[in-house]
Design a protein around this motif. Structure first.
Motif, PDB file in Angstrom:
ATOM      1  N   TRP A 235     -10.805  10.119  -9.520  1.00  0.00           N
ATOM      2  CA  TRP A 235     -10.053   9.723  -8.204  1.00  0.00           C
ATOM      3  C   TRP A 235      -9.776   8.265  -7.930  1.00  0.00           C
ATOM      4  CZ3 TRP A 235      -9.965  13.206  -3.710  1.00  0.00           C
ATOM      5  CH2 TRP A 235      -9.393  12.492  -2.418  1.00  0.00           C
ATOM      6  N   VAL A 236      -8.562   7.845  -7.700  1.00  0.00           N
ATOM      7  CA  VAL A 236      -8.264   6.611  -7.508  1.00  0.00           C
ATOM      8  C   VAL A 236      -7.306   6.411  -6.240  1.00  0.00           C
ATOM      9  CG1 VAL A 236      -7.380   4.315  -8.362  1.00  0.00           C
ATOM     10  CG2 VAL A 236      -8.264   6.047 -10.104  1.00  0.00           C
ATOM     11  N   ALA A 237      -7.782   5.559  -5.215  1.00  0.00           N
ATOM     12  CA  ALA A 237      -7.137   5.186  -4.071  1.00  0.00           C
ATOM     13  C   ALA A 237      -7.425   3.840  -3.782  1.00  0.00           C
ATOM     14  CB  ALA A 237      -7.709   6.200  -2.787  1.00  0.00           C
ATOM     15  N   GLY A 238      -6.258   2.952  -3.603  1.00  0.00           N
ATOM     16  CA  GLY A 238      -6.571   1.647  -3.473  1.00  0.00           C
ATOM     17  C   GLY A 238      -7.532   0.987  -4.730  1.00  0.00           C
ATOM     18  N   ASP A 239      -8.591   0.351  -4.136  1.00  0.00           N
ATOM     19  CA  ASP A 239      -9.441  -0.240  -5.308  1.00  0.00           C
ATOM     20  C   ASP A 239     -10.564   0.763  -5.528  1.00  0.00           C
ATOM     21  OD1 ASP A 239      -7.868  -2.622  -5.262  1.00  0.00           O
ATOM     22  OD2 ASP A 239      -9.143  -3.416  -3.380  1.00  0.00           O
TER      23      ASP A 239
ATOM     24  N   ARG B  35      -4.952   4.026 -12.057  1.00  0.00           N
ATOM     25  CA  ARG B  35      -4.797   2.612 -11.404  1.00  0.00           C
ATOM     26  C   ARG B  35      -3.334   2.403 -10.933  1.00  0.00           C
ATOM     27  NH1 ARG B  35      -9.259  -0.504 -10.150  1.00  0.00           N
ATOM     28  NH2 ARG B  35     -11.131  -0.151 -11.278  1.00  0.00           N
ATOM     29  N   ALA B  36      -2.719   2.429 -12.281  1.00  0.00           N
ATOM     30  CA  ALA B  36      -1.039   2.110 -12.078  1.00  0.00           C
ATOM     31  C   ALA B  36      -0.486   3.129 -11.359  1.00  0.00           C
ATOM     32  CB  ALA B  36      -0.607   2.245 -13.532  1.00  0.00           C
ATOM     33  N   LEU B  37      -0.959   4.401 -11.278  1.00  0.00           N
ATOM     34  CA  LEU B  37      -0.011   5.665 -10.459  1.00  0.00           C
ATOM     35  C   LEU B  37      -0.680   5.189  -8.889  1.00  0.00           C
ATOM     36  CD1 LEU B  37      -0.811   8.541 -12.661  1.00  0.00           C
ATOM     37  CD2 LEU B  37       1.622   7.659 -12.006  1.00  0.00           C
ATOM     38  N   ALA B  38      -1.986   4.841  -8.722  1.00  0.00           N
ATOM     39  CA  ALA B  38      -2.525   4.669  -7.547  1.00  0.00           C
ATOM     40  C   ALA B  38      -1.773   3.349  -6.748  1.00  0.00           C
ATOM     41  CB  ALA B  38      -3.812   4.574  -7.470  1.00  0.00           C
TER      42      ALA B  38
ATOM     43  N   ALA C 241       5.677  10.974  -2.677  1.00  0.00           N
ATOM     44  CA  ALA C 241       4.464  11.902  -2.921  1.00  0.00           C
ATOM     45  C   ALA C 241       3.329  11.209  -2.330  1.00  0.00           C
ATOM     46  CB  ALA C 241       4.375  12.213  -4.393  1.00  0.00           C
ATOM     47  N   THR C 242       2.440  11.731  -1.767  1.00  0.00           N
ATOM     48  CA  THR C 242       1.242  11.339  -1.207  1.00  0.00           C
ATOM     49  C   THR C 242       0.008  11.276  -2.435  1.00  0.00           C
ATOM     50  OG1 THR C 242       1.634  12.074   0.757  1.00  0.00           O
ATOM     51  CG2 THR C 242      -0.341  11.213   0.710  1.00  0.00           C
TER      52      THR C 242
ATOM     53  N   PRO D  35      -0.517   6.926  -2.549  1.00  0.00           N
ATOM     54  CA  PRO D  35      -1.659   6.762  -1.912  1.00  0.00           C
ATOM     55  C   PRO D  35      -2.973   7.096  -2.727  1.00  0.00           C
ATOM     56  CG  PRO D  35      -0.093   7.460  -0.337  1.00  0.00           C
ATOM     57  CD  PRO D  35       0.456   7.468  -1.662  1.00  0.00           C
ATOM     58  N   VAL D  36      -2.971   8.249  -3.339  1.00  0.00           N
ATOM     59  CA  VAL D  36      -3.949   8.721  -4.119  1.00  0.00           C
ATOM     60  C   VAL D  36      -3.478   9.306  -5.674  1.00  0.00           C
ATOM     61  CG1 VAL D  36      -5.919  10.561  -4.103  1.00  0.00           C
ATOM     62  CG2 VAL D  36      -5.054   9.624  -2.007  1.00  0.00           C
ATOM     63  N   ALA D  37      -4.184   9.025  -6.639  1.00  0.00           N
ATOM     64  CA  ALA D  37      -3.941   9.506  -7.965  1.00  0.00           C
ATOM     65  C   ALA D  37      -5.006  10.159  -8.445  1.00  0.00           C
ATOM     66  CB  ALA D  37      -3.400   8.450  -8.856  1.00  0.00           C
ATOM     67  N   VAL D  38      -5.165  11.460  -8.901  1.00  0.00           N
ATOM     68  CA  VAL D  38      -6.300  12.299  -9.403  1.00  0.00           C
ATOM     69  C   VAL D  38      -5.963  12.733 -10.639  1.00  0.00           C
ATOM     70  CG1 VAL D  38      -7.843  14.200  -9.179  1.00  0.00           C
ATOM     71  CG2 VAL D  38      -7.298  12.941  -6.815  1.00  0.00           C
TER      72      VAL D  38
END
Length: 292
Positions: free
Chosen positions: A229-233, A209-212, A185-186, A216-219
């Motif tokens: 919204w977490v993507a990378g750092d 953060r763990a899901l990201a 999943a993206t 690529p993206v965890a909301v």
């Protein structure tokens, strides 16, 4: 041109029971009762179509009046339907018991939704998007269809979003199993309880953060505290919009649709702007009974 979205998930009638007065075991309690269109997949599809995103809904309904009515409603909302009618099976029904603070308990008879098959999901279009309601994975009946849809979409180069759906069924299904199923999943869209459950992190930001780190993206939705919204750092938090809460049924589905509309349509938009727009959509849903 907007990215077309295929939504795979449940279609159901929501019977929303808004309770008043004090609990009265063994006696009567006043309530306001309405029936509305529901089902997590159908809710997301209806909201997406109304926002102007081309949307196809794959699912199952019974050969009955509720199924025909729901199909007509979704079609009128602009959703392109890929619904199989299942003879002898009832269309799904969800009873939502809503307390005075807007929180609810769900009683689910998923009916025809439990016999979804891989062939019910249209072939992915390269460059398109698949949104999978987590309920599709959490029961052995439709699971094969959900897993097949995920694999076909990722193989075709589509982006994919997944909503874990509900912490209770998720725990029973198996966390490692769900994480393995959704590895491609993206974008993942859990609420805070689901994010904590999936990662073992007690803090919602740490869980995001763990899901990201996996996607690529965890909301992560935080209820009255807004969303992350977490993507990378990059970590972005936005507060919820003030609202008088009548019923939280479908707020997560409205959030998912609004986020997909913003994310797929304006990839250059800032996460903060996208979250602000989406939280406004969710605030409108909780002001009234029913999911859409």
């Amino acid at each position: 041109m907007r990215t077309p979205v295929v939504v795979v998930g449940d279609v159901a009638t929501d019977v929303v029971v808004v309770l008043s007065g004090e609990p009265a075991p063994g006696s009567d309690r006043p309530a306001s009762i309405v029936s509305r269109g529901g089902g997590a997949g159908a809710n997301v599809a209806a909201h997406l179509a109304r926002l102007g995103t081309p949307t196809v809904l794959a699912g199952c309904i019974g050969d009955d009046a509720p199924g025909a009515g729901l199909a007509a409603e979704l079609s009128a909302a602009g959703v392109e339907l890929r619904l199989r009618t299942v003879p002898g099976a009832p269309t799904g029904t969800i009873v939502s018991l809503v307390e005075r603070d807007g929180q609810r308990s769900m009683l689910a008879d998923r009916g025809a939704n439990l016999v979804l098959r891989p062939a019910d999901v249209p072939a992915p279009v390269p460059g398109g998007h698949l949104h999978l309601s987590g309920y599709t994975l959490l029961d052995p009946g439709p699971r094969d269809a959900g897993v097949a849809a995920l694999r076909a979409a990722t193989s075709a180069g589509c982006t994919v979003s997944v909503d874990p759906a509900s912490s209770g069924p998720l725990r029973r299904y198996g966390l490692d199993r769900w994480l393995a199923d959704t590895a491609g999943a993206t974008l993942v869209l859990p609420n805070a309880d689901e994010a904590r459950l999936l990662t073992g992190c007690p803090d919602a930001t740490d869980a995001a953060r763990a899901l990201a780190a996996r996607h690529p993206v965890a909301v992560v939705t935080l209820g009255p505290d807004g969303a992350l919204w977490v993507a990378g750092d990059e970590v972005v938090h936005r507060p919820a919009r003030p609202a008088t809460v009548v019923d939280t049924t479908g707020a997560g589905d409205a959030f998912a649709a609004g986020l997909l509309h913003a994310w797929l349509g304006t990839r250059g938009a800032s996460p903060a702007a996208a979250l602000d727009a989406v939280l406004a959509c969710a605030a409108e849903v909780v002001r009234r009974p029913g999911a859409r």
